[in-house]
Design a protein around this motif. Structure first.
Motif, PDB file in Angstrom:
ATOM      1  N   CYS A   1      -5.064   3.422   6.327  1.00 50.01           N
ATOM      2  CA  CYS A   1      -3.695   2.924   6.514  1.00 50.01           C
ATOM      3  C   CYS A   1      -2.733   4.100   6.601  1.00 50.01           C
TER       4      CYS A   1
ATOM      5  N   TYR B   1      -8.021   0.469   4.905  1.00 51.07           N
ATOM      6  CA  TYR B   1      -7.232  -0.754   5.069  1.00 51.07           C
ATOM      7  C   TYR B   1      -7.751  -1.857   4.151  1.00 51.07           C
TER       8      TYR B   1
ATOM      9  N   PRO C   1      -6.048  -5.858   6.627  1.00 48.74           N
ATOM     10  CA  PRO C   1      -5.159  -5.302   7.660  1.00 48.74           C
ATOM     11  C   PRO C   1      -4.589  -6.387   8.564  1.00 48.74           C
TER      12      PRO C   1
ATOM     13  N   ILE D   1      -2.246  -6.910  12.315  1.00 48.47           N
ATOM     14  CA  ILE D   1      -1.977  -6.231  13.586  1.00 48.47           C
ATOM     15  C   ILE D   1      -0.517  -6.445  13.954  1.00 48.47           C
TER      16      ILE D   1
ATOM     17  N   ASN E   1      -2.032  -0.995  13.001  1.00 52.48           N
ATOM     18  CA  ASN E   1      -2.469  -1.797  11.866  1.00 52.48           C
ATOM     19  C   ASN E   1      -1.780  -1.329  10.592  1.00 52.48           C
TER      20      ASN E   1
ATOM     21  N   ASN F   1      -6.711  -8.392  11.236  1.00 46.97           N
ATOM     22  CA  ASN F   1      -7.693  -7.612  12.004  1.00 46.97           C
ATOM     23  C   ASN F   1      -9.042  -7.678  11.297  1.00 46.97           C
TER      24      ASN F   1
END
Length: 710
Positions: free
Chosen positions: A10, A17, A20, A22, A28, A148
């Motif tokens: 991240c 992440y 995550p 989008i 992200n 995501n």
């Protein structure tokens, strides 16, 4: 795999992440990090409150609805709500990855809900910490962004391949090693966090706790969650909208959100995009292979330069030792020059090795990440990120373009010492190049019948003399500045024809060409005098236009498909001289306010012309007009436009000013002074307006006479 790790972290917290999401810009963020960097817009300055209060100076206060970026263009380190002088500013901080992060304007309220379910304050705005694009959240808050899941799967496989000890997911600072995993909560706990957050009583007493290793296996073997629609959380994605580039559910289609869009089956688009990404990776893989071979070549060059340097120094010392004492003093000077050349060659090659190594590492990391993404079996999740990955792969491949894998330095020292002169000439002793085995090429001949000018472009053609026996490796074309100034190189290469764009209108240029090979450079050709057009003929540029712009009539007529203002530029830029063009209003419905003027190439395309500092414009309705630059409105003038009206734009770069006309009458005073640089004709309009461009016009007589009197 290690080179892929930066793709999985991240930009805010610098860790892998977690859940995550989008953003619309394809970047992200962890869901928790996204909530931490929300900025709340002051309620008193929100568009809704301004409309409700009825405050404002004129009928055009709705222009303030255009939100500008929270990221300071001057990179001052502070973020603010753009467009309002009284908006509070909040110092920004930097994430572990060095990306600017904007903290919330006020501490978030205490809540027992998860970050995904906790309410988001009204008028919340989020800024991407990587590209600094901003957007205001709707009522759904962070739930409106898709998750995501493909990235989550790649991270899971990567962490499993690292075989790292599983850490507690609830420790606030340094995570401790996990001791259990709850299969129902799908969370790893250390002993203190388990006792605090998951006590064995109440409903939690029925949860099954297993060792972390067993939990990792069960998590890996558990079926992937089915993708659901962000607008209809109970519906699964079943189709793919080609225009919106996003998966949709059948309920989205029934509601008519994509009624005029092309919709295809989710599975078919999944396979198509996987195929496109695989094809793009094939090209990038070839580039990476060439880069590895190129690095081997560069490292061999370092060794060769070292050996050639030692050999050359030994030869030089042997010659200098045969001379008298005066020559010995000269010898030290020559050795210094050789060492300088040696260090220069090594520095150039080593710098190129370092640059190429970094670029190759980035390319390899992107390739590994893409290969892992291709392994995913989640069609909708894959399609959410495939377009961005395909663009990145093509962009990275272009960065390995022509010239990148070519050495910037040769290994040879093209120097030799001539020891034949007498002792009295010793102080004039210097290096001479004797490795040349052939003479310089003959002087090129300009082919006058093929040389011409069009608008502000010039095309030149040349050839070698018919009886020339010395080949040329390339040619150097030079032009002056159009004002009798110094010549400058405009083309270097093997071609014998070149078109030079972006010249000044109504200017006289001098052109000449010379040939070169490994031996040296030929004399210049005869000088050719070129005259550019007195007036500019141009059309609108589809490449610079917003996607909502609609062009017709050979790109001379423009309208828009959106109710919002959109910008289109002309194809020709001006930096010198006096230029005049007109636009006629073909259609004018519901009293919109189109804007006309000039702009830089990087002007904002999705707001009215003049809202940023890259445009100078006049916007006008059916009753009056204003001048606008950098969102500052000045010189309200009575008199508007209707269907059939003609708007004239006069850009005088000799006097550095911009003037507007409506139906052959000057509209207000001189609009802008001190305009310098490169400007493109520009228009902003919405779907209620259609205009046609007229170019190749002479400057109005009354302006010419007024300028001559002044």
């Amino acid at each position: 795999m290690e080179e892929m790790e930066e793709e999985l972290k991240c930009p805010v917290c610098g860790s892998f992440y977690r859940e995550p999401i989008i953003l619309p810009c394809s970047h992200n963020l962890c869901q928790a990090c996204a909530r931490n960097i929300l900025v709340q817009t002051p309620e008193s300055e929100s568009p809704q409150s301004r409309r409700a209060s009825g405050s404002g100076v004129s009928d055009y206060d709705y222009l303030d609805l255009d939100k500008m970026s929270l990221y300071s263009e001057a990179d001052s380190g502070y973020g603010s709500y753009g467009g309002f002088a009284s908006a509070p500013t909040t110092p920004c901080q930097k994430s572990p990855n060095g990306v600017r992060v904007f903290p919330p304007a006020m501490p978030p309220p205490a809540t027992h809900l998860s970050p995904a379910l906790a309410p988001v304050p009204r008028n919340s705005c989020i800024t991407c910490p990587q590209c600094h694009r901003s957007l205001i959240l709707d009522d759904r808050g962070l739930r409106g962004f898709p998750k995501n899941r493909v990235l989550e799967g790649v991270i899971d496989r990567y962490q499993q391949s690292k075989a790292a000890a599983l850490k507690c997911q609830l420790c606030e600072k340094a995570p401790k090693e996990a001791t259990v995993m709850c299969e129902q909560c799908d969370v790893f706990y250390c002993d203190p966090c388990r006792l605090r957050c998951h006590p064995p009583r109440g409903p939690l007493a029925k949860h099954r706790l297993v060792p972390p290793a067993q939990g990792r296996v069960s998590r890996r073997l558990s079926p992937r969650k089915v993708s659901t629609c962000t607008d209809h959380e109970l519906e699964n994605h079943s189709m793919y909208c080609v225009q919106c580039k996003m998966p949709v559910c059948y309920q989205c289609l029934e509601e008519g959100k994509h009624s005029s869009h092309e919709v295809k089956a989710l599975g078919a688009m999944w396979k198509l995009h996987k195929s496109q990404l695989s094809q793009a990776l094939n090209g990038l893989s070839d580039r990476a292979k060439e880069a590895k071979e190129f690095l081997v070549q560069l490292r061999n060059m370092v060794q060769q330069i070292q050996e050639n340097s030692v050999e050359f120094e030994a030869c030089l010392v042997a010659q200098c030792d045969a001379l008298i004492d005066a020559l010995n003093r000269r010898k030290a000077q020559l050795l210094a020059r050789v060492n300088k050349e040696h260090e220069h060659k090594l520095k150039v090659v080593r710098d190129q090795i370092s640059h190429c190594t970094v670029k190759l590492r980035q390319t390899t990391g992107l390739m590994e990440y893409c290969l892992e993404v291709i392994k995913e079996n989640d069609p909708s999740g894959f399609l959410q990120i495939s377009d961005a990955l395909i663009r990145r792969v093509h962009l990275t491949e272009d960065q390995w373009g022509k010239g990148t894998l070519t050495p910037r330095m040769t290994t040879d020292f093209d120097l030799s010492l001539d020891n034949s002169p007498l002792l009295q000439s010793i102080h004039q002793l210097d290096f001479v190049q004797v490795k040349a085995s052939s003479p310089v090429p003959a002087t090129p001949i300009l082919q006058l019948e093929e040389c011409c000018t069009h608008n502000n472009s010039a095309t030149l053609s040349w050839k070698q003399p018919p009886l020339s026996t010395v080949p040329a490796d390339g040619y150097i074309l030079e032009l002056d500045d159009g004002n009798g100034g110094q010549f400058r190189e405009v083309y270097v290469g093997k071609e014998t024809m070149c078109t030079v764009d972006g010249l000044h209108f109504n200017s006289t240029y001098n052109a000449r060409v010379k040939a070169f090979n490994k031996t040296g450079v030929s004399p210049y050709s005869k000088t050719l005098v070129l005259q550019t057009s007195e007036v500019a003929w141009f059309a609108f540029d589809p490449g610079s236009a917003h996607s909502d712009i609609i062009l017709s009539n050979d790109n001379l007529t423009v309208t828009c498909s959106s109710y919002d203002d959109r910008v289109v530029l002309g194809k020709t830029g001006f930096s010198k001289g006096v230029h005049y063009w007109e636009l006629t209003v073909d259609r004018y419905d519901n009293h919109p306010d189109p804007a006309f003027g000039v702009a830089r190439m990087d002007v904002m395309k999705d707001v009215m012309l003049g809202k940023d500092d890259k445009a100078w414009a006049m916007y006008v309705d059916n009753n009056r007009s204003w001048f606008m630059h950098n969102n500052s409105h000045t010189n309200r003038t009575e008199g508007g436009i209707t269907k059939g009206a003609t708007i004239g734009v006069l850009l005088d770069l000799n006097r550095k000013n911009l003037t507007f006309f409506i139906n052959d009458e000057q509209q207000g005073p001189i609009a802008f002074d001190n305009v310098e640089g490169l400007f493109f004709p520009a228009v902003s309009l919405n779907r209620n307006v259609q205009v046609t461009l007229h170019t190749g016009l002479a400057v109005p007589d009354f302006y010419s006479s007024r300028a001559s009197i002044a």
